[in-house]
Design a protein around this motif. Structure first.
Motif, short mmCIF file in Angstrom:
data_model
loop_
_atom_site.label_atom_id
_atom_site.label_comp_id
_atom_site.label_asym_id
_atom_site.label_seq_id
_atom_site.Cartn_x
_atom_site.Cartn_y
_atom_site.Cartn_z
N VAL A 274 -4.55 -26.54 33.98
CA VAL A 274 -4.59 -26.74 32.54
C VAL A 274 -5.31 -25.56 31.87
O VAL A 274 -6.29 -25.04 32.42
CB VAL A 274 -5.35 -28.05 32.25
CG1 VAL A 274 -5.87 -28.08 30.85
CG2 VAL A 274 -4.44 -29.23 32.52
N GLU A 275 -4.76 -25.13 30.73
CA GLU A 275 -5.43 -24.03 30.01
C GLU A 275 -5.48 -24.32 28.53
O GLU A 275 -4.76 -25.19 28.03
CB GLU A 275 -4.65 -22.73 30.22
CG GLU A 275 -4.94 -22.05 31.52
CD GLU A 275 -4.23 -20.72 31.59
OE1 GLU A 275 -4.70 -19.77 30.92
OE2 GLU A 275 -3.21 -20.62 32.28
N PHE A 276 -6.30 -23.62 27.84
CA PHE A 276 -6.41 -23.77 26.39
C PHE A 276 -6.24 -22.41 25.75
O PHE A 276 -6.74 -21.42 26.27
CB PHE A 276 -7.78 -24.33 26.00
CG PHE A 276 -8.08 -25.64 26.65
CD1 PHE A 276 -7.67 -26.83 26.08
CD2 PHE A 276 -8.77 -25.69 27.85
CE1 PHE A 276 -7.94 -28.04 26.69
CE2 PHE A 276 -9.03 -26.90 28.46
CZ PHE A 276 -8.61 -28.08 27.88
N SER A 277 -5.56 -22.40 24.61
CA SER A 277 -5.40 -21.10 23.94
C SER A 277 -6.72 -20.65 23.34
O SER A 277 -6.98 -19.47 23.20
CB SER A 277 -4.36 -21.18 22.82
OG SER A 277 -3.54 -22.29 23.00
N GLN A 278 -7.56 -21.61 22.95
CA GLN A 278 -8.78 -21.24 22.23
C GLN A 278 -9.95 -20.95 23.14
O GLN A 278 -11.00 -20.52 22.69
CB GLN A 278 -9.21 -22.37 21.28
CG GLN A 278 -8.13 -22.95 20.42
CD GLN A 278 -7.55 -24.20 21.04
OE1 GLN A 278 -7.26 -24.23 22.24
NE2 GLN A 278 -7.36 -25.23 20.25
N SER B 121 -12.50 -24.86 32.49
CA SER B 121 -13.52 -25.86 32.79
C SER B 121 -14.42 -26.08 31.57
O SER B 121 -14.80 -27.21 31.26
CB SER B 121 -14.37 -25.42 33.99
OG SER B 121 -14.92 -24.16 33.73
N GLU B 122 -14.71 -25.00 30.86
CA GLU B 122 -15.51 -25.13 29.63
C GLU B 122 -14.71 -25.88 28.57
O GLU B 122 -15.26 -26.68 27.81
CB GLU B 122 -15.93 -23.76 29.10
CG GLU B 122 -16.96 -23.06 29.94
CD GLU B 122 -18.22 -23.88 30.14
OE1 GLU B 122 -18.79 -24.35 29.14
OE2 GLU B 122 -18.64 -24.07 31.30
N ALA C 59 -15.68 -29.30 26.81
CA ALA C 59 -15.82 -29.42 25.36
C ALA C 59 -14.97 -30.58 24.84
O ALA C 59 -15.40 -31.30 23.92
CB ALA C 59 -15.40 -28.11 24.70
N LEU C 60 -13.78 -30.77 25.42
CA LEU C 60 -12.94 -31.92 25.03
C LEU C 60 -13.68 -33.22 25.28
O LEU C 60 -13.67 -34.14 24.47
CB LEU C 60 -11.67 -31.97 25.87
CG LEU C 60 -10.51 -31.05 25.57
CD1 LEU C 60 -9.29 -31.54 26.32
CD2 LEU C 60 -10.22 -31.04 24.10
N LEU C 61 -14.32 -33.27 26.44
CA LEU C 61 -15.04 -34.48 26.81
C LEU C 61 -16.14 -34.77 25.81
O LEU C 61 -16.27 -35.89 25.30
CB LEU C 61 -15.62 -34.29 28.21
CG LEU C 61 -16.41 -35.45 28.78
CD1 LEU C 61 -15.51 -36.65 28.94
CD2 LEU C 61 -17.02 -35.09 30.11
#
Lengths: 402, 367
Positions: free
Chosen positions: A149-153, A158-159, A163-165
């Motif tokens: 899983v990756e995030f564009s932002q 893992s960070e 942060a989502l959590l």
């Protein structure tokens, strides 16, 4: 012994001490693990360990091109035990894995359904991993896929997940976040079963492979946090959706904030959104002649956050009370949904049993014998005190004049 | 009898540090409990039992203000039986040093430095302790006095900082298993306080011996209350799973994470371990060397200190070949029975002899 000899001896001892003896570790030889995933391996009876290792040179590097190098690398190894798999990582990773910075441990659904306790021992026993890592369960997927899983932002996934959590926990209160420490307490405690975060995998590409790509040109999978995973002993038995999870959080007094939607009084098909500003929750088990009764008391304060239809709050105090009543009703429904689900699966996630042990230590040994049945049978009474405290910056919604 | 003089405060510092050592490392008194939330009861009761016992030793010492316990036992019980009691105490102190060294070695190698042979770690600490002891009781006492503040600070940091993961509900129910369930752990708590028999060796060196009474009670109270703090914090943070931890205080420090920047402060309990153990080793190696010298009739104990230190290192490897042997001895009641057996017998013998001597006024006068 002359002064020179003494100084010499001290110098000698310092030489030994300052190099850190045998167990020294040089920073450049370590690979910092930021997330851990555990699944059943393809081979029968083996464990598949997947780790996300940070690449410090890609984080600090000054690559300013459109396509950036991924600051992490995903690796996987198998073994009959977690520890064996951990050591097997050394044959594929030039950097020695270092576990202290792991943000979370994620279990694939299959593994979670068969029990997580065996796999947890390493993370408790070894000196490097910490009990403060969060534990998550990924629904209908393997943990190894989740680590893609990756995030564009956020370059480091893992960070991002962490942060989502925190975000879900603080803004919505629809996720029950548990660390290894919390989980071990529920596993070891009597009359309490674990509950932890459910994460979903949103595949953007059909096949996700481990490791592989170096460049961060396309995101293959995303994630979202939607509720929690209910455990019976150490086995996953059911998923809880967002309202059910918040029901659990109300009972255990962990709701921080979030939105409660109610139907507006007097108007059809219109909603009002209330923002939870504070809440308190507790429960008291009572041993009565008819069986165990648990009294759940929740006090919640909210602000009026949005109204879809016109109500002038100054003119109609009765509506204000009516909205409070509706809010209490929603909270009560969420609680009952959580309790009913837990009772259906016989999983005492709330720790009713543990509370009975605390309050009625004499009766507990008798109840413990057959706690699952007792838990399924017990009755619950919910008292909700809901107050709407403020209404934002407007006294009434801007209405359309005909 | 000697130029060395230490203050009652320094005596207190040495006693507190010795008592805290085992609790910061393995905390057997806590992990031995069936219901760990009762640790505060155990701590308080342990103190209440320990105070009169330790005061008996101090009172005996004050009756012979210029003699150590090994010397006056020869006066009270007669030459030969007195020497046997003296040897028993020497062995007991030696064994405490060995057990402490082994506990430190095993813990450091299990928790942090897995590849390092524990004999190296024990050797360094024992050398440190023995060098201090070799320079006399004054040096040891000053080291202890200066270290006490740091150690207490470390203990308080470890008990306060994990506040965000503490759950006070873990402290209930109180006494679910009845008073009987507390007995093994209480014995363990008292047996560790019985290490204070070493005050019998210190009294001749104390500048104001009468104040030892007051300061040994302070030592018991301070150490006992800090232990209760540590125990309660561990229970609130780990709940029922605290029983399964081999080093609760170390694990406690690993839970500290404040604002994601103040983390990874394992060095705090480790610092406490190393300071406590080296001071404790110096005290007990010194006491057993001096005691042995006085049993054997040597003029001074200093020459025995390095050999005794070397013996401690060797014995800590031989007696406790692995972690299981050590933790089993400490938490199965073996240590409690052994420690209480030796110390209570000694105290009983010496006190009854002193009492009879007073009744009949016979025997060689010691004072």
């Amino acid at each position: 012994m002359g002064i020179r000899a003494k100084i010499g001896l001290i110098a000698l001892i310092m030489v030994v001490m300052l190099t850190g003896c045998w167990s020294r570790r040089e920073l450049e030889t370590l690979g910092f693990i930021t997330a851990v995933g555990l699944d059943h391996a393809r081979e029968e009876g083996k464990i598949q360990l997947t780790v996300q290792m940070a690449k410090p040179f890609a984080i600090t590097g000054s690559v300013q091109t459109a396509v950036q190098e991924k600051p992490f690398h995903v690796m996987t190894a198998t073994g009959h035990t977690v520890f064996e798999a951990v050591r097997n990582l050394n044959s594929i990773s030039p950097r020695r894995p270092f576990w202290t910075h792991a943000r979370f441990i994620v279990f694939g659904e299959d593994m979670a359904r068969d029990g997580i306790q065996e796999a947890l021992d390493f993370f408790d026993r070894d000196g490097e991993p910490r009990r403060t890592s969060f534990v998550m369960i990924v629904q209908e997927a393997k943990a190894s896929d989740f680590l893609q899983v990756e995030f564009s932002q956020e370059p480091l996934p893992s960070e991002g997940v962490f942060a989502l959590l925190q975000g879900t926990r603080l803004a919505q209160s629809t996720v029950a976040a548990m660390t290894v420490n919390d989980l071990l307490q529920s596993l070891e405690g009597e009359g309490i079963d674990p509950i932890t975060v459910r994460v979903e995998l949103i595949r953007l590409e059909e096949d996700i492979d481990i490791g592989g790509d170096v460049l961060r040109d396309q995101i293959k999978a995303k994630t979202r946090m939607t509720g929690s995973a209910m455990f019976k002993d150490d086995r996953l038995v059911a998923w809880m959706n967002k309202p059910e999870t918040r029901g659990y959080l109300w009972v255990t007094g962990q709701v921080k904030s979030g939105i409660i939607n109610i139907n507006e009084p007097t108007v059809q098909d219109a909603y009002a959104s209330l923002e939870i500003v504070s809440s308190r929750g507790s429960f008291k088990p009572q041993l009565t002649r008819d069986g165990i009764k648990v009294l759940i008391q929740v006090e919640v304060h909210a602000n009026l956050g949005e109204m879809q239809q016109y109500i002038d709050i100054r003119k109609e105090p009765a509506l204000w009370v009516s909205m409070e009543r509706r809010m209490a009703e929603v909270v009560k429904n969420e609680i009952m949904a959580a309790v009913e689900k837990a009772q259906h699966f016989g999983a005492d996630i709330f720790g009713f049993g543990a509370e009975i042990k605390r309050r009625h230590p004499k009766e507990w040994p008798r109840l413990r014998e057959n706690w699952e049945e007792e838990f399924k049978r017990l009755t619950v009474e919910v008292e909700v005190k809901a107050r709407i405290k403020r209404a934002g910056l407007v006294l009434k919604r801007a209405s359309i004049r005909k | 009898m000697s130029l060395d003089k230490i203050s009652p405060r320094q005596t207190m510092a040495m006693l507190i540090i010795s008592r805290l050592m085992m609790a910061t490392v393995l905390f057997p008194t806590l992990t031995e409990l069936d219901d760990p939330q009762n640790i505060w009861l155990v701590g308080l009761l342990g103190m209440m039992v320990a105070i009169p016992l330790v005061l008996l030793i101090v009172a005996l010492g004050l009756a012979f203000p210029d003699k150590t316990i090994v010397q006056y036992s020869q006066v009270l019980l007669g030459k030969f039986p007195g020497k046997i009691v003296g040897l028993l105490l020497v062995w007991y102190w030696f064994h405490i040093a060995v057990t402490s060294a082994a506990a430190l070695g095993e813990s450091l190698t299990s928790a942090i430095m897995v590849e390092t042979p524990d004999v190296v770690l024990i050797g360094i600490i024992a050398y440190l302790g023995a060098s201090a002891a070799r320079n006399g009781v004054e040096v040891m006492a000053r080291v202890a006095e200066n270290a006490l503040g740091i150690i207490v600070f470390f203990v308080l940091v470890t008990t306060i900082l994990p506040f965000d993961v503490m759950k006070s509900s873990h402290l209930l129910p109180v006494l679910a298993g009845g008073w009987g369930s507390l007995v093994p752990s209480m014995m363990s708590a008292v047996s560790f306080f019985m290490e204070f028999t070493v005050v019998g060796m210190l009294i001749p060196y104390v500048s104001k011996p009468k104040q030892t009474v007051r300061y040994s009670v302070y030592a018991i109270l301070t150490a006992g209350i800090l232990l209760v703090f540590l125990g309660l914090t561990a229970v609130m943070v780990f709940g029922p799973s605290v029983k399964s931890l081999s080093m609760p205080v170390f694990s406690l420090a690993r839970m500290i994470s404040i604002g994601r920047f103040f983390e990874r402060i394992e060095f705090i309990p480790m610092g406490a371990w190393i300071m406590c153990t080296s001071i404790k080793l110096s005290l007990f190696v010194w006491a057993s060397s001096l005691g042995l010298a006085q049993v054997l009739g040597l003029s001074q104990g200093q020459v025995l200190i390095y050999p005794m230190g070397a013996l401690v290192v060797a014995a800590s490897i031989v007696f406790y070949e692995d972690f299981l042997v050590l933790i089993h001895f400490l938490t199965s009641g073996g240590w409690s029975v052994y420690s209480l057996g030796i110390t209570l017998t000694t105290i009983l013998l010496l006190c009854s002899a002193a009492f009879l001597r007073r009744l009949f006024g016979g025997g060689a006068s010691g004072d």
